[in-house]
Design an enzyme around this catalytic site. Structure first.
Site, PDB file in Angstrom:
ATOM      1  N   GLY A  56       0.824  -1.201   0.000  1.00  0.00           N
ATOM      2  CA  GLY A  56       0.000   0.000   0.000  1.00  0.00           C
ATOM      3  C   GLY A  56       0.857   1.249   0.000  1.00  0.00           C
ATOM      4  N   CYS A  83       5.225  -6.093   1.760  1.00  0.00           N
ATOM      5  CA  CYS A  83       5.577  -4.670   1.744  1.00  0.00           C
ATOM      6  C   CYS A  83       4.907  -3.936   2.908  1.00  0.00           C
ATOM      7  CB  CYS A  83       5.224  -4.071   0.382  1.00  0.00           C
ATOM      8  SG  CYS A  83       5.998  -2.473   0.054  1.00  0.00           S
ATOM      9  N   TYR A  84       3.880  -3.130   2.661  1.00  0.00           N
ATOM     10  CA  TYR A  84       3.180  -2.435   3.743  1.00  0.00           C
ATOM     11  C   TYR A  84       2.650  -3.435   4.763  1.00  0.00           C
ATOM     12  CZ  TYR A  84      -0.162   0.781   5.987  1.00  0.00           C
ATOM     13  OH  TYR A  84      -0.863   1.543   6.884  1.00  0.00           O
ATOM     14  N   HIS A 171       7.764  -7.648  -3.846  1.00  0.00           N
ATOM     15  CA  HIS A 171       6.464  -8.025  -4.419  1.00  0.00           C
ATOM     16  C   HIS A 171       6.595  -9.320  -5.212  1.00  0.00           C
ATOM     17  CE1 HIS A 171       4.132  -4.405  -3.417  1.00  0.00           C
ATOM     18  NE2 HIS A 171       5.300  -3.792  -3.490  1.00  0.00           N
ATOM     19  N   GLU A 173       4.216 -11.027  -6.479  1.00  0.00           N
ATOM     20  CA  GLU A 173       3.118 -11.180  -7.439  1.00  0.00           C
ATOM     21  C   GLU A 173       3.444 -10.640  -8.819  1.00  0.00           C
ATOM     22  OE1 GLU A 173       2.235  -7.288  -5.189  1.00  0.00           O
ATOM     23  OE2 GLU A 173       3.184  -9.227  -4.829  1.00  0.00           O
ATOM     24  N   ASP A 229     -17.493 -14.004 -21.805  1.00  0.00           N
ATOM     25  CA  ASP A 229     -18.157 -13.943 -20.507  1.00  0.00           C
ATOM     26  C   ASP A 229     -19.626 -14.347 -20.606  1.00  0.00           C
ATOM     27  OD1 ASP A 229     -15.726 -12.971 -19.660  1.00  0.00           O
ATOM     28  OD2 ASP A 229     -16.363 -10.889 -19.597  1.00  0.00           O
ATOM     29  N   LYS A 372     -10.721 -13.208 -15.664  1.00  0.00           N
ATOM     30  CA  LYS A 372     -10.927 -13.500 -17.088  1.00  0.00           C
ATOM     31  C   LYS A 372     -10.257 -14.812 -17.510  1.00  0.00           C
ATOM     32  CE  LYS A 372     -12.368 -11.167 -20.177  1.00  0.00           C
ATOM     33  NZ  LYS A 372     -13.668 -11.126 -20.889  1.00  0.00           N
TER      34      LYS A 372
END
Length: 516
Positions: A56, A83-84, A171, A173, A229, A372
């Protein structure tokens, strides 16, 4: 009901929160994103297998900065702070967090990892990671073990010895962290003990059961757009409730070449799902006449769609239509929910606008927990043809946002033909699936050209193709020059009224993927 193990992600405003969720799902573990204001009792009620605290933009000591939920660390659930999230854990448990400039670090960093750590199992002693922080943990809390440091000495990995709690400063991710997915897998499987039961097959089985419980003997209205979708939503609903489903396809005159015909053939012939088709192109184009401003186009299309959809749906069934199906995806849920961070202001719920309120129907959203890429996997599991499963995203307003300027049939036909040439050549060259999204844009300008011995003064097409993992950012596709030359030649020679083709090399940011 089939229940999945769940990992909860608390969103502290990181631009990467959705990416954390996607990476966890890639590990075949179901997860949900919540705001940090959630109570510990609500967290406990979800019976999480683990909790991840996102990064964040705040400083943990700033007045009003988001904090840990009261009682979070009393739940005896494995926690990973990123992180945060690490800084919150460190400050809460007696460590010291310092602000910039000493801890400021953005970009690639080299990590030095201590051996024999479950969190970093399988990684090398040195790893390249992505840092993005202003503050850092200057002093680890009592009772912790430092697992990794950046080469500049910044603490980058911490384990609490008497708690199932870990924290990392980098990070995992983002793709810039070379072995980030391995770190997440280690946390999920080795530390949290997840089974990895989030698969397309189990989702389908559970969702069919959930739909039947929600709908009972009621009848459902589902709009078909031709996109993946709505196609997957319709197939799920049809598998669950059969002829209680009533599908409606509205041709608004803003579709791609032969799209309406392709959709109807697929559902009627291949899937045996009845769909009613309505050609409302004249109505839409009449209402759009003279409109050139992008937002005005969108609002007009949304209004007319509601009017047509409402009118035509009355003729679909002798039974009352009590439910409306929408292809809402999980990013829509996150972006329209009051969680903290940039996602809170991106957009409101956008699929059908005010339709549910006007038609007094209850929503059925079979895809609301999927990203998705997961929708595509579910579609493939349901037998959806590859052409549907791998179809590039297409905007809700259709060609209205790719035909810049006035929307008249002649200009839309030019755009359809140019776009069809581009896409067909991508498929022929084997490039279609290697790019994330590609399309043509008709510009509201004319240019001078020469064809044969004659001067021309005709419209301009721009080709757009982007590479992206998540569509939050995108880079322009480096398509071969020989390929682009062939496409441009075909468009200029085969589409009357176009005499110039350009290629858009703008990335996102600073540009957007669509032009309008």
């Amino acid at each position: 009901m089939i229940e999945h193990e769940v990992v909860l992600i608390l969103d502290y405003g990181s631009q990467y929160t959705q990416l954390i969720a996607r990476r966890v799902r890639e590990c075949r573990v179901y997860c949900e994103v919540l705001g940090p204001e959630v109570s510990s009792s609500d967290l406990a009620a979800k019976k999480p297998r683990a909790i991840i605290l996102s990064g964040g933009p705040d400083s943990v000591d700033r007045e009003g900065a988001p904090q840990l939920p009261d009682g979070l660390l009393d739940l005896d659930v494995p926690v990973l702070g990123i992180c945060y999230g690490l800084q919150l854990l460190a400050r809460e448990l007696g460590g010291r967090v310092e602000g910039e400039p000493t801890g400021r670090e953005y970009g690639h960093a080299d990590l030095v990892i201590e051996p024999d750590s479950r969190l970093f199992a399988g990684l090398s002693e040195r790893e390249s990671v992505w840092m993005s922080h202003g503050d850092h943990v200057a002093e680890a809390p009592p009772g912790t073990e430092v697992l990794a440091r950046a080469t500049d000495g910044v603490i980058a990995g911490v384990r609490w010895k008497d708690r199932p709690v870990h924290g990392i400063q980098f990070h995992p991710e983002v793709s810039h962290t070379a072995r980030g997915l391995q770190v997440l897998e280690n946390f999920l499987y080795e530390i949290a003990g997840c089974r990895g039961d989030w698969t397309a097959g189990r989702f389908i089985e559970g969702e069919i059961e959930r739909i039947r419980q929600q709908v009972g003997d009621g009848h459902v209205l589902c709009g078909i757009s031709g996109g993946v979708d709505s196609a997957v939503a319709a197939l799920l609903l049809h598998a669950a409730i059969g002829d209680q489903l009533h599908c409606l396809f509205v041709d608004n005159g803003l579709l791609r070449k032969n799209e309406g015909q392709r959709v109807m053939e697929a559902f009627r012939s291949h899937f045996k799902v009845p769909v009613t088709s309505v050609d409302a192109s004249e109505v839409f184009l009449k209402e759009l006449a003279g409109t050139t401003e992008p937002e005005a186009k969108r609002k007009t299309i949304g209004r007319v769609f509601i009017e047509v959809f409402e009118s035509e749906s009355k003729n679909l069934s002798d039974e009352p239509l009590r439910y409306l199906a929408q292809g809402t995806l999980y990013p829509d849920v996150i972006e329209s929910s009051p969680v903290r961070g940039p996602s809170a202001v991106i957009k409101s719920h956008h699929n059908v606008g005010g339709l549910p309120e006007r038609m007094n129907m209850e929503l059925v959203e079979p895809l609301r927990w999927l990203f998705k890429d997961e929708v595509r996997r579910v579609g493939a599991e349901l037998g959806l043809m590859e052409d549907f499963v791998q179809r590039h995203p297409f905007p809700g307003p259709g060609l209205a946002v790719r035909c810049l300027g006035e929307l008249v049939p002649e200009r839309l036909d030019k755009l359809r033909e140019a776009d069809d040439i581009f896409i067909s050549e991508l498929r022929k060259e084997g490039l279609y699936r290697s790019v994330a999204q590609a399309f043509a844009v008709l510009l509201p300008v004319r240019s001078v050209g020469v064809m044969g011995d004659y001067r021309t003064y005709e419209e301009v097409v721009s080709l757009r193709s982007v590479d992206s993992d998540d569509f939050m950012t995108a880079s322009w596709s480096r398509l071969p020059h020989s390929f682009l030359a062939r496409v441009a030649s075909r468009i200029v020679n085969e589409v009357p009224g176009i005499n110039r083709v350009t290629y858009d090399i703008t990335s996102k940011p600073p540009g957007t993927i669509e032009w309008e």
